[in-house]
Design an enzyme around this catalytic site. Sequence first.
Site, short mmCIF file in Angstrom:
data_model
loop_
_atom_site.label_atom_id
_atom_site.label_comp_id
_atom_site.label_asym_id
_atom_site.label_seq_id
_atom_site.Cartn_x
_atom_site.Cartn_y
_atom_site.Cartn_z
CG ASN A 135 -1.82 1.18 1.32
OD1 ASN A 135 -1.45 2.29 0.94
ND2 ASN A 135 -3.02 0.98 1.82
N GLY A 151 9.28 -0.31 8.01
CA GLY A 151 9.06 0.49 9.21
C GLY A 151 10.31 1.14 9.78
CD GLU A 152 12.50 -1.83 13.01
OE1 GLU A 152 13.08 -1.73 14.08
OE2 GLU A 152 12.14 -2.93 12.52
MO1 MOS Z 1 10.50 -2.56 16.61
S1 MOS Z 1 12.02 -1.77 17.69
O1 MOS Z 1 11.15 -3.93 16.01
O2 MOS Z 1 9.10 -2.58 17.47
#
Ligand code: MOS
Length: 751
Positions: free
Chosen positions: A643, A716-717
């Site tokens: 998405n 996310g990271e």
């Molecule tokens: Mo993350 S630090 O893998 O929630």
Amino acid sequence: MSEITLTRDPAHIRHGSSIGQPLTRRDGVLKVTGEARYAADNHPPKMLFAVLAVSHIARGRVASLDVAAARRHPGVVEVMTPQNRPMLAEDPDAKTNPFMFRMELLQNDSIRYANQAIAVVIAETLEAATEGAALLSPRYESEPARSTLDDAESYVPPAVGVGHPAVVAHGDAADALAHAAHAIEATYETPPQYHNPMEPHAIVASWNGDALSIDTPTQGLAMAQGRIAGLFGIAPEKIHIRSPFLGGGFGCKGLISGPQILGILAAKLVGRPVKLVLRRDQMYGPVGHRSASRQRLRMGAAADGTLTAIDHHARISTSTFDDFYEPAADASHSFYASPVIATSHEAVRLDIGTPLFMRAPGEATGSIALESAIDEIAEACGIDPLAFRLKNYAEVEPITGKPFSSKALRECYARGADRFGWSKRPLKPRQMRDENGFLVGWGMGTATFPALMFAGQARAVIRSDGSGVMETGAHDMGQGAWTALAQIAADSLALDLDRVEFKAGTSDLPDAGIAGGSAHTATAGVAIHNAGAAAVGKLAELATNDQRSPLFGAGNAGVVARDGRLFRRDDESRSESFGGILARAGLAEIEARGDGAMDPAAQTNYAMRAHGAVFAEVRVDPDLGQVRVSRMIGAFAAGRIVNPHLVRSQYLGGMIWGVSFALHEKAIVDHRTGRIMNANLAEYHVPVNADIPSMEALMIEEHDPHVNPLGIKGVGEIAITGSAGAVANAVWHATGVRVRRFPVAIEELVK
Ligand code: MOS
């Protein structure tokens, strides 16, 4: 069945596949209208309010508490201390696996860090509980607190991160550095950072006999359930956890924390439902943080700018009573090609809460130092930082030599640089000024993060009315999992999104694995994909084995599912609806399960990572040293984008944290007491809207046939990893000052 149904009318009309559509969050309306019920919004009948009393010293013991005064306070029902705390089946200090972190559950009077719980006051109102806690007037026997990286003897930790070796030597670093045409050595410092999700840890716990009903935010329902089961000596099935919404997690809600268990203990003690919510300042201790670090980088390069050695050493801290070691130096394993790579860690034990995962653990902390050092060696070689990175980025995984399963880093560099206008960058610092006379600087950083998967399961149902259900105990901490995973579910069932009921966020659903390590969409998504495919496969079997079906004899591989129907591949005029197949078989529904996990063979043969490049522009007031980021472009390749709307938000969120890491975020410790002086959102600085300029995230197309059947990598990271260094390098380019202590402080720029 789960009692939480989040399905709302679809806001979008789907054309073709749901995967790839830029849907807005399906729970967005609930959230912005206040309809979304977070854990602390649940008030069962007869519920009491619990408030933690926490230690104001960092080391020592509680000598006395005025429990009588608190008890006498109107509205106070009970005060829980080590004297009357209900028994646990397991010692909170026991540790039988590395994910089992020790907790302060009023097991004794010892104090191991500031903000540790020393009592819990339970009352009819929040006000009475708060006032009762204030009346406890603790007296302490205190000892000097150890709070800095120099306050204790260091040692080599047994492992760092999740079981990685603390010391890695690939080649002879001393020799390579001694023979390098260009060499640099620099030491960088990063401060402790504390998780500040908008929603603090909260729990509403109700006991019914030996069964336990809980509302609490968690990034790991199954692990939380297992940990509570162990501590209370009850079967996991007796524990029902609802966690449909989280107001952020960032790692601190990955594992159940001590204060959440104290809420359950308080409910047990008083025999009534209890709610316990941490105050913002109480988040600074018992729920993890990112360790401070001091990192020494040594690098060597040949005369032509080819890297010949990276030596990365990190000093980090853990608590006096438990082990979590930020794997900061490990960042140097994966970004750049070098024939020699040495990494090592040393740790000190301090009077602090145990550090824990925080968004991009290791990679974020390590990469700001690594990317700064790469800039320094490029400068020593007289080479443009982008040209230097293009020359030295890792074509295969350094150390192991494994090929990447897919890699579009060169394109991230090229597209990001082009969009940013990098080719106009002067090589020397202090060359650019804006119309107000501010110094302007451009910096960049490489981004990378592993494409991980944990193990998860999902359950799919196709009903005779042609609708579908997908169940998995997934976690939406704000990243949009409940939307992205539903999109995967719709495709897996060959149904429109509005025909699929997607259930997640409760512990009675199949374990979706922890929402961490940027692995949730891949893990739960592959489980969903397999469950849906298995359910459709069962329908195909029913139809193709039934003489009355137009699909008879086609075989499972001879049919294709689309829009709630099965079609013969060799003759698409012959088809049958899901509902029709079930009706003829006399079935109300069929169900199937699916697993999501890494493919060990692919793991053996390939290194799997997402990659990117970030470019930043800063403006620095030459008189006052104030730094403003004015422009930022990130380009990221992370496999298939489920998405783009949600992924863009993840990238921007990561980039903003990069700005925060470089310029804002820092816990300030009073070294006389070991207390954190800025445990609030006014003084613990994070970027606000005015700090965040024009920011753009480019999604670079990437097809990865190996990472998993959906080609998904985490998003996310990764974006923190390039961004912090890019901002730091831009500050140098603007000012000519190499700031090596983060966040960048004004006084370093005006001295
Ligand atoms: Mo993350 S630090 O893998 O929630």
